[in-house]
Enzyme design. Structure first.
Site, PDB file in Angstrom:
ATOM      1  N   SER A  30      12.492  76.186 -37.720  1.00 37.09           N
ATOM      2  CA  SER A  30      12.663  75.300 -36.556  1.00 37.09           C
ATOM      3  C   SER A  30      12.542  74.665 -36.083  1.00 37.09           C
ATOM      4  O   SER A  30      12.170  73.430 -35.393  1.00 37.09           O
ATOM      5  CB  SER A  30      12.566  76.235 -35.350  1.00 37.09           C
ATOM      6  OG  SER A  30      12.709  77.537 -34.919  1.00 37.09           O
TER       7      SER A  30
ATOM      8  N   SER B 257      14.585  75.673 -33.449  1.00 34.68           N
ATOM      9  CA  SER B 257      14.563  75.405 -32.606  1.00 34.68           C
ATOM     10  C   SER B 257      14.244  74.518 -31.705  1.00 34.68           C
ATOM     11  O   SER B 257      14.401  73.768 -30.827  1.00 34.68           O
ATOM     12  CB  SER B 257      14.093  76.656 -32.092  1.00 34.68           C
ATOM     13  OG  SER B 257      13.190  76.853 -32.090  1.00 34.68           O
TER      14      SER B 257
ATOM     15  N   LYS C 155       6.693  70.386 -27.407  1.00 35.50           N
ATOM     16  CA  LYS C 155       7.405  71.141 -27.890  1.00 35.50           C
ATOM     17  C   LYS C 155       7.172  72.789 -26.605  1.00 35.50           C
ATOM     18  O   LYS C 155       6.233  72.834 -26.001  1.00 35.50           O
ATOM     19  CB  LYS C 155       7.269  72.551 -28.335  1.00 35.50           C
ATOM     20  CG  LYS C 155       9.046  73.406 -28.968  1.00 35.50           C
ATOM     21  CD  LYS C 155       8.666  74.324 -30.288  1.00 35.50           C
ATOM     22  CE  LYS C 155       9.637  74.872 -30.052  1.00 35.50           C
ATOM     23  NZ  LYS C 155      10.265  75.046 -31.531  1.00 35.50           N
TER      24      LYS C 155
END
Lengths: 95, 495, 483
Positions: free
Chosen positions: B181, B157, B78
């Site tokens: 998330s 997210s 990420k």
């Protein structure tokens, strides 16, 4: 609690984010929608409740007083938009 | 080549050790898959050369017999994790061009265990969002969709991470979970997403959103893969004062143990109006599976559940407003000199560099902490947080784990709920309490909605009891027989 | 002595509080492992944590905690076994995080007291409100370029102790004594080197005025004063300004001011100050700091003797005045020098020699005690020679000057210059006889009742002896001879 155009201006200033005048009302509306919903918290009885600042339950770990870092000027300034002779450069500040 | 993509990480490790496949082949398959699934916009940067270099090094270690626990396994990262020498943007314009001279602790541990970095994955800007729609790179797209349907959100997210694992363009991926998330996008994409106990994974080198809530965690296709990755990611880090020094429980034994004799809490407050009936049905199905396997369902009450979201929506923005103050254009990132003074520079740089959602949250957080409001908002929220934590402590005194839905609905179409901040928040309703309490939670794909979209169940456990969580999750996985095959996975003909 | 200041409408009382920022003596910074050493090139003593890179986290330096507790004990203050670090949020170029890690609601040290001694012999107990740990900021250079400022973060993150006094000070003199005493204690403890020129010790002064008995007036704050002189000048300037403003019918605004060293006046800061809303909240990257009572006791047991204790001992055991003892104990090195020099000797005489002659010579030569060409032993030797009667006090001053100049020992100077005091009765008698013989008229006048002339005879005798006659003996013998 609700925020108006003027409060948005003050908060934006505190947060150092420029908000165009014509955006302030809309932003105030958005913030108020969130804030009114957050106000639900007022209904919870928290008398005699200690705030939970940390979930881990341990106390602050201590480090030994040895020089174990620094001395990497190149890395520190590598990503800076403007530097000179190792200094960071910014628009002049007048006190 | 697409056969390679079908291997789980556990199986790939065995195949690598048995010399049936090489790390280079495996990595190449994944690089090809990433290119093939480009339209999903999961990768913001594919580190092609680096990946092959790392794969070659893995092959050398495999030959030498010095393979690590994740040797040769291709992992997506990420774009919130700082990766040395590789641009890290937090999917924000304000960090475009930032190349960290350091590697986050969690990713360092992955590379030290032999994993291979495929590239950086899309996410919501500064991890703020529930649909990966606030990214400066555009949304990540869910590889699942209804036939001829619109693009669906991957969740947020960590949308890019969840989508990549589901689309088989990454075998494993890192994510972070502050209010759901990892767990929510995992549920939307039909993969396993886990948020550990707060403090298990070091936060050093991860772009901070809300310090007391953020935790790194693994995305994987199976529960066993998740445990494998988690074991590498976790560990005490002296550079993070909130890092806990507590050995991991035995996850392998837990996953083999079954749930006979376990007590599973079913919280009454999680039965919400407006929930997709398929979710309620799945939840009941999950309880049935566990009962069949010998566990006992116990109704429990978590009375302060309703307050978890408002509590979160004060604490997270408040901490974020302070954590994001360092993005000022002085030492890194984008700078716009306009107006002449230093303050003008700050205001212009931050206005241009931060997207709307981020700006909104910074403003809320700033307001909540500002003079006169601290007691009413922040302090109050910290007290409510204690009550939420107490609810879980009381519950875990009587049950081993808690079973809940992971999300109130299946993945929604992209672009639909963007304008209504509150609705977006409600996506987090099942996941946020675990962050507030600091307890571990994981989302396991368990079924499909009537539209054929994946639905997940969430397992929560007491702090540091990841073993119990994996124990239950494994049984759900086995019983559900979920075999995620999204329409737009790599190697499949796309529509 | 009254501290009240005379204005046009009557007398005014001055109320002063001081906030002192003391850089903690430690090898590395408060929350990072980079060096605190002075003099490095720009951004050399800076780690990624100090530079506030994305994802960086603070880890506390145990030695800084220890130094803060030690200082608290030295100020007879309450040590808080649990304390919390808060973020103080504001934007400035030398504050890379956009917040300073400080302590707001729960500081590590609570209330204490510091006693000052003034030259009039009075002593005042000044309350300490609290002491907390916080990060220092970096340095901005505003004068290197017409439109740009240069930022160096070497100092960013160095540990500071902020020591806040209660508003108990009532004059510039008291404030000066306060900062000197505080500095002395810090140096004795080794918790801060107190070097004001280098910026290790800085003071913010809060000043307000009121009519005696009235409630507190509005105070102004003048920041970053780095010398005792500036502190005292600031206070005088502010007091004068405030009295003038009020007596002219104006109002004092609570504001931050700067002291202009060239004009000797304070002025309001030029920047439009938003009322500072620091939005304090507990730093979520840090947990509450916990220390045990055992740990505190351990530190207490290791404390060196503090200046006040040494001073009181000197007053009790050596008979020195509180003020004189205060001067001799201001610096640990001074007290040690004094103890050595005066051991086994008349303590008061040595005290006097140090305060007057030695310090006088050092000041004139611009030297500090550590650079004294006269060692404690050498000074002691000189005093011995006086008390033994080998030289007179008068001659000793010349000998001392020579010792200071050359570093030579007293005995050898006296020997080589033939300065030994003449105490031989025969020799003195001869001198006296000569003086009497040459001044018969004055002798008659003296014997006739003009007592004041005695001094003339003493003076003449001493002059004749080249200053070396033992004055006591001269006095005695003259009295006899002139009867």
């Amino acid at each position: 609690m609700s925020v108006d155009n003027n409060t948005v201006k003050k908060i934006a200033r505190l947060a150092r984010i420029h908000v165009d005048e014509d955006r302030r009302d809309a932003l105030a509306g958005e913030l108020n929608a969130i804030l009114s919903w957050i106000e639900e918290l007022e209904t919870v009885d928290t008398d005699n409740v200690e705030p939970l600042a940390s979930v881990t339950g341990h106390s602050l770990p201590i480090r030994d007083d040895v020089v174990s870092d620094g001395n990497k000027q190149e890395q520190v300034i590598a990503n800076a938009p403007e530097t000179t002779s190792g200094f960071f450069v910014v628009p002049k500040v007048v006190e | 080549m697409s056969d390679l993509l079908q291997l789980s990480a556990v199986d790939a490790r065995a195949a690598l050790d048995a010399k049936e496949i090489t790390a280079t082949e495996l990595t190449q398959s994944y690089l090809d898959a990433a290119v093939q699934t480009e339209a999903l916009n999961n990768y913001v940067q594919l580190t092609h050369d680096k990946a092959l270099e790392m794969a070659a090094a893995s092959d050398a270690r495999l030959r030498a017999g010095t393979a690590g626990p994740l040797e040769g396994i291709p992992v997506g990262v990420k774009d919130l994790f700082c990766t040395e020498g590789v641009e890290t943007t937090a999917c924000s314009a304000i960090l475009k061009g930032f190349v960290p001279p350091y590697e986050s602790t969690v990713t360092s541990k992955l590379w030290a265990d032999g994993a291979v970095m495929l590239g950086k994955l899309n996410c919501d800007e500064f991890a703020m969002g529930s649909a990966n729609e606030t990214s400066v790179f555009g949304p990540a797209v869910n590889p699942w969709s209804q036939s001829d349907g619109p693009d669906l959100a991957a969740g947020g997210s960590s949308g890019g991470s969840a989508s990549a694992v589901a689309a088989q363009s990454a075998l494993l991926a890192t994510g972070t979970d502050t209010g759901g998330s990892i767990r929510q996008p995992a549920a939307f994409c039909g993969v396993v997403g886990m948020k550990p106990t707060y403090g298990r994974c070091s936060r050093w080198g991860i772009v901070a959103f809300a310090s007391s809530l953020d935790q790194a965690g693994p995305f994987a296709r199976t529960v066993a893969d998740s445990a494998l990755m988690f074991s590498s990611m976790a560990g005490f880090d002296a550079k993070d004062s909130t890092s806990t020094n507590s050995p991991l429980p035995d996850l392998a034994s837990a996953m083999a143990a079954g749930v006979k004799g376990m007590k599973i809490g079913i919280p009454v407050e999680y039965q919400r109006d407006g929930m997709d009936p398929a979710i309620t049905k799945l939840w009941e199905q999950g309880q049935a599976w566990l009962t069949d396997a010998g566990a006992e369902m116990v109704p429990i009450s978590l009375p302060h559940t309703a307050y978890a979201l408002p509590c979160y929506y004060i604490i997270a923005p408040a901490e974020a407003s302070s954590n994001l103050a360092r993005y000022d254009g002085v030492r890194y990132g984008q700078r716009i000199e306009e107006g002449g003074t230093l303050d003008d520079m700050y205001e212009a740089s931050r206005a241009a560099g931060f997207g709307e959602e981020v700006q909104r949250r910074i403003m809320i957080g700033t307001y909540a902490l500002s003079a006169g409001y601290y007691d009413a908002y922040y302090l109050k929220a910290q007290k409510v947080r204690r009550l939420i934590r107490n609810d879980f402590d009381a519950a875990f005194a009587g049950v081993d784990a808690i079973l809940t839905p992971a999300t109130p609905s299946a993945a929604f179409p992209l672009g639909v709920k963007q304008d209504d901040p509150i609705t977006m928040f409600l996506n987090d309703v099942f996941t946020v309490p675990a962050n507030l309490a600091g307890i571990p939670g994981m989302s396991v794909p368990a079924g499909l909605s009537s539209d054929g979209l994946p639905l997940g169940l969430q397992v929560l456990a007491g702090a540091f009891y990841e073993d119990k969580m994996y124990q239950v999750a494994k049984v759900i996985e086995t019983q559900s027989g979920f075999s995620g095959a999204p329409q737009r996975a790599a190697g499949r003909a796309h529509s | 002595m009254s501290n009240l200041v005379q204005g046009q409408t009557g007398e005014w009382e001055v109320v002063i509080g001081m906030e002192v920022h003391a850089q903690v003596t430690s090898h590395s910074k408060l929350f990072s492992g980079s060096s605190t050493a002075f003099g490095a090139g720009p951004n050399q003593n800076v780690s990624l944590v100090d530079a506030a890179m994305p994802g960086m986290l603070p880890v506390i330096n145990g030695a800084c905690v220890r130094q803060a507790i030690k200082t608290g004990l030295g100020l007879k203050a309450e040590i808080n076994l649990t304390s919390v670090f808060d973020r103080k949020n504001y934007f400035y170029a030398d504050l890379p995080q956009g917040y300073q890690i400080s302590q707001f609601k729960h500081p590590i040290v609570g209330e204490g007291v510091l006693t000052i001694e003034l030259s009039d012999g009075s002593s005042h107990a000044i309350g300490i409100e609290r002491l907390h740990l916080e990060q220092d900021a970096g340095k901005s250079l505003h004068d290197q370029h017409p439109s740009k400022s240069y930022i160096d973060l070497n100092r960013s993150g160095v540990a500071l102790m902020e020591i806040v006094s209660k508003p108990d000070l009532r004059s510039a003199e008291q404030a000066g004594a306060y900062i000197k005493k505080l500095r002395s204690i810090l140096r004795y403890l080794g918790t801060c080197d107190g070097n004001m020129e280098e910026g290790s010790l800085r003071a913010d002064v809060n000043v307000s005025v009121r009519k005696p008995g009235a409630p507190l007036g509005t105070r102004t704050e003048t920041k970053n004063l780095n010398s005792v002189r500036f502190i005292m000048q600031t206070i005088d300037a502010e007091v004068e300004r405030q009295i003038e403003v009020i007596e002219d019918g104006g109002e004092i605004f609570q504001e931050t001011r700067l002291f202009d060293t060239s004009t000797g006046m304070t002025r309001a800061m030029r920047s439009k100050e938003d009322a500072h809303d620091y939005r304090y909240f507990p730093d979520p990257d840090l947990l509450p700091l916990s220390v045990t009572q055992d740990y505190v006791d351990e530190i207490a047991a290791e404390l060196p003797e503090l200046p006040d204790d040494i001073r009181m001992r000197m007053v009790d055991e050596y008979g020195l005045s509180s003020y004189d003892a205060g001067v001799l104990t201001e610096e640990r090195e001074t007290a040690l020098f004094y103890e050595t020099a005066s051991a086994g000797r008349d303590r008061k005489i040595v005290a006097n020699w140090m305060s007057v002659e030695l310090f006088g010579a050092l000041n004139k030569a611009g030297k500090i005690l550590a650079e004294s060409p006269v060692s404690p032993a050498a000074l002691g030797e000189l005093v011995d020679l006086i008390t033994q009667g080998t030289i007179s006090g008068r001659i000793a001053k010349d000998v001392f000057a020579e010792m200071f100049e050359t570093g030579e020992a007293a005995a050898s100077i006296i020997e080589s210059k033939g300065l030994k005091q003449v105490s031989d009765t025969g020799a003195i008698e001869a001198l006296i006889d000569k003086v009497i013989a040459e001044n018969q008229d004055k002798v008659d006048e003296y014997r006739g009742g003009k007592d004041k002339l005695f001094g003339f005879f003493v003076g003449q005798t001493m002059k004749l002896s080249g200053g070396q006659a033992n004055p006591g003996m001269v006095n005695q013998m003259l009295k006899d001879k002139l009867k």
